[in-house]
Design a protein around this motif. Structure first.
Motif, PDB file in Angstrom:
ATOM      1  N   SER A   2       0.857  -1.303  -0.055  1.00  0.00           N
ATOM      2  CA  SER A   2       0.321  -0.001  -0.105  1.00  0.00           C
ATOM      3  C   SER A   2       0.849   1.201  -0.082  1.00  0.00           C
ATOM      4  O   SER A   2       1.934   1.166   0.207  1.00  0.00           O
ATOM      5  CB  SER A   2      -0.751  -0.139   1.340  1.00  0.00           C
ATOM      6  OG  SER A   2      -0.165   0.040   2.358  1.00  0.00           O
ATOM      7  N   ASN A   3       0.269   2.426  -0.368  1.00  0.00           N
ATOM      8  CA  ASN A   3       1.029   3.615  -0.308  1.00  0.00           C
ATOM      9  C   ASN A   3       0.263   4.709   0.706  1.00  0.00           C
ATOM     10  O   ASN A   3       0.047   5.699   0.307  1.00  0.00           O
ATOM     11  CB  ASN A   3       1.155   4.351  -1.874  1.00  0.00           C
ATOM     12  CG  ASN A   3       2.196   3.677  -2.528  1.00  0.00           C
ATOM     13  OD1 ASN A   3       3.328   3.462  -2.314  1.00  0.00           O
ATOM     14  ND2 ASN A   3       1.655   3.086  -3.641  1.00  0.00           N
ATOM     15  N   THR A   4      -0.276   3.992   1.943  1.00  0.00           N
ATOM     16  CA  THR A   4      -0.710   4.887   2.733  1.00  0.00           C
ATOM     17  C   THR A   4      -0.051   6.298   2.984  1.00  0.00           C
ATOM     18  O   THR A   4      -0.522   7.281   3.310  1.00  0.00           O
ATOM     19  CB  THR A   4      -1.048   4.125   3.986  1.00  0.00           C
ATOM     20  OG1 THR A   4      -2.007   3.192   3.591  1.00  0.00           O
ATOM     21  CG2 THR A   4      -1.935   4.919   4.896  1.00  0.00           C
ATOM     22  N   ARG A   7      -0.433   8.998   0.552  1.00  0.00           N
ATOM     23  CA  ARG A   7      -1.912   9.603   0.750  1.00  0.00           C
ATOM     24  C   ARG A   7      -1.867  10.502   1.966  1.00  0.00           C
ATOM     25  O   ARG A   7      -2.470  11.550   1.850  1.00  0.00           O
ATOM     26  CB  ARG A   7      -2.774   8.521   0.803  1.00  0.00           C
ATOM     27  CG  ARG A   7      -3.043   7.584  -0.712  1.00  0.00           C
ATOM     28  CD  ARG A   7      -4.311   6.999  -0.798  1.00  0.00           C
ATOM     29  NE  ARG A   7      -4.208   5.957   0.398  1.00  0.00           N
ATOM     30  CZ  ARG A   7      -3.875   4.612   0.006  1.00  0.00           C
ATOM     31  NH1 ARG A   7      -3.275   4.178  -0.978  1.00  0.00           N
ATOM     32  NH2 ARG A   7      -3.997   3.943   1.177  1.00  0.00           N
ATOM     33  N   LYS A 192      -4.935   1.385   7.318  1.00  0.00           N
ATOM     34  CA  LYS A 192      -4.464   1.382   6.157  1.00  0.00           C
ATOM     35  C   LYS A 192      -3.192   1.009   5.582  1.00  0.00           C
ATOM     36  O   LYS A 192      -2.867   0.843   4.241  1.00  0.00           O
ATOM     37  CB  LYS A 192      -5.265   2.532   5.256  1.00  0.00           C
ATOM     38  CG  LYS A 192      -6.715   2.536   5.439  1.00  0.00           C
ATOM     39  CD  LYS A 192      -7.526   3.750   4.640  1.00  0.00           C
ATOM     40  CE  LYS A 192      -8.866   3.948   4.851  1.00  0.00           C
ATOM     41  NZ  LYS A 192      -9.416   4.997   4.058  1.00  0.00           N
ATOM     42  N   ASN A 194      -0.828  -1.776   4.805  1.00  0.00           N
ATOM     43  CA  ASN A 194      -0.893  -3.227   4.719  1.00  0.00           C
ATOM     44  C   ASN A 194       0.304  -3.839   5.280  1.00  0.00           C
ATOM     45  O   ASN A 194       1.414  -3.076   5.600  1.00  0.00           O
ATOM     46  CB  ASN A 194      -1.168  -3.488   3.604  1.00  0.00           C
ATOM     47  CG  ASN A 194      -0.094  -3.251   2.599  1.00  0.00           C
ATOM     48  OD1 ASN A 194       0.954  -2.954   2.753  1.00  0.00           O
ATOM     49  ND2 ASN A 194      -0.405  -3.685   1.264  1.00  0.00           N
ATOM     50  N   GLU A 197       3.660  -2.922   3.187  1.00  0.00           N
ATOM     51  CA  GLU A 197       4.118  -1.367   3.643  1.00  0.00           C
ATOM     52  C   GLU A 197       4.870  -1.332   5.031  1.00  0.00           C
ATOM     53  O   GLU A 197       5.897  -0.491   5.050  1.00  0.00           O
ATOM     54  CB  GLU A 197       2.950  -0.430   3.293  1.00  0.00           C
ATOM     55  CG  GLU A 197       3.546   0.880   3.453  1.00  0.00           C
ATOM     56  CD  GLU A 197       2.418   2.133   3.206  1.00  0.00           C
ATOM     57  OE1 GLU A 197       2.712   3.367   3.116  1.00  0.00           O
ATOM     58  OE2 GLU A 197       1.312   1.535   3.238  1.00  0.00           O
TER      59      GLU A 197
END
Length: 434
Positions: A2-4, A7, A192, A194, A197
């Motif tokens: 993920s790229n939380t 974001r 968020k 994962n 990440e």
């Protein structure tokens, strides 16, 4: 994976953008406010500085609170506080209440940038922090650019600068709710992020701590006061803000009084000038991280990029003095902002020098130094303009600030961790003490 983290930094960019829309709203509306309150150039400078006095005083306490309680709580409280104070400034019946409201905005906004520096250390790896720093800090020129359009548009739509301030304040408080839902203090707390990440960040941070022999404990601000790089960080940000806040606070009035621009033209000119700063900042962050990923020495990358940027800033400001035409002024100020904002890379410096443990308090100290310029510059320019009847010496004041910035960015050691190391007393770190 993920790229939380990215974001979340996108949200921080939005928060800082709104932050600068709110703090810059006074400068955009200043021609109308001066007419309503009948104030002199000297009193205008004092009004412009009211925000920065309060903002500067709160930087180190805010940084300490962030290290103690985490950035998430402080960011939410900040959004509600500065949104409410912005709305209050729209209701101010006189210049005294307006100055009080501006000071309240400064107090409430104080945690935002140090909190961003703390999140830079907690959520990004060493090779990502240049991009993270400039994404965070790019909200300053973007907010200044968008603010010129947004505030002038709201004034035109409502017919009053007061309604424009009220609307801006309400939007900020709404963003505070979003920030509480979307931000966490560490990657392992974020729902968020994962497993892939989280594993990537945990491994990278463990390798970083081992490489720098980090103790994993906070050292506190006093430990850093004996190091050259700490003072270079502070002086670099002081010089940077001497230029940026000078143009942010007095730029619209300069365009109005000396270039004859009307309110609409001021809004679009501000958008072009500060929009150039936003583009420059994003490019600077990407360039720095790309060069480091290719294996170039960190000091070589940072000193080369920031030293070159400093020279361009100084030469651009000298050009504004020598070529006073309105088109030339807009073009040169756009160049100045484009390169000036490369120094937004400084928001990676607290993590470099102090690691995840002390990034908050070091970010607060850096921003305190920068905001000494924030409250001195508006007053100094006000007295210069009032005494000389022109802006030439004010522009030369900005040149001096640019020179201080350039010297400092070249003096700072971007590769040396100053935090205490395992098996080594804090007082014996070699090579970087004053």
């Amino acid at each position: 994976m993920s790229n939380t983290r990215w974001r979340m930094f996108g949200l921080l960019l939005l928060l800082v953008t709104v932050n600068y829309v709110d703090r810059g709203s006074l400068s955009v509306a200043l021609p109308m406010i001066k007419e309503d309150f009948h104030i002199s150039a000297e009193l205008t400078g004092l009004l412009l500085s009211a925000f920065f006095w309060a903002y500067a005083v709160m930087q180190i306490p805010a940084g300490w609170l962030i290290d103690r309680f985490g950035p998430r709580k402080l960011i939410m409280v900040a959004c509600f506080g500065w949104g409410g104070a912005t709305a209050m400034s729209g209701l101010a019946p006189n210049i005294g209440i307006m100055a009080f409201a501006r000071g309240a905005i400064g107090i409430a906004e104080a945690p935002i940038m140090p909190a961003g520096g703390k999140l830079n250390a907690a959520f990004l790896t060493e090779k990502e922090r240049g991009r993270g720093a400039t994404i965070l800090d790019a909200g300053a020129p973007l907010g200044s650019a968008v603010g010129g359009i947004a505030i002038t548009g709201l004034i035109a739509f409502t017919g009053s600068w007061r309604w424009a301030f009220l609307a801006a304040g309400v939007v900020t408080m709404i963003l505070g709710i979003w920030a509480w839902r979307a931000i966490r203090d560490t990657p392992d707390e974020h729902p968020k992020v994962n497993p892939a990440e989280l594993e990537y960040l945990t491994r990278s941070h463990a390798e970083e701590s081992a490489r720098h022999r980090s103790t994993g404990q906070r050292a506190g601000l006093v430990h850093y006061l004996k190091f050259r790089s700490f003072w270079a960080m502070c002086l670099g940000w002081l010089g940077f803000n001497g230029v940026f806040y000078g143009l942010l606070t007095w730029g619209p009035l300069f365009l109005s009084e000396r270039k004859g621009f009307d309110l609409n033209t001021i809004g679009w000119s501000t958008f072009v000038i500060f929009g150039s700063g936003f583009v420059g900042e994003i490019i600077g962050g990407q360039l720095a991280d790309r060069l480091k990923e290719k294996g170039y020495n960190t000091n070589l990358v940072m000193r080369s990029l920031l030293g070159f940027a400093g020279v361009c800033v100084v030469l651009g400001l000298v050009g504004v003095v020598l070529m006073p035409g309105p088109v030339a002024a807009i073009a040169l100020l756009s160049v100045v902002l484009f390169f000036l904002r490369w120094v937004g890379l400084f928001w990676s410096v607290p993590a470099i020098l102090g690691g995840r443990e002390d990034a908050g308090v070091l970010g607060g100290a850096m921003n305190l130094a920068g905001n000494v310029s924030g409250f001195v510059t508006p007053m100094a320019v006000g007295f210069i303009v009032g005494a000389t009847g022109g802006y030439t010496w004010a522009l030369l004041y900005f040149v001096g600030a640019g020179i201080i910035m350039t010297v400092a960015v070249l003096a700072l050691d971007y590769a040396q961790r100053l935090a205490p190391k395992t098996g080594q007393p804090a007082t014996t770190t070699p090579g970087v003490a004053v």
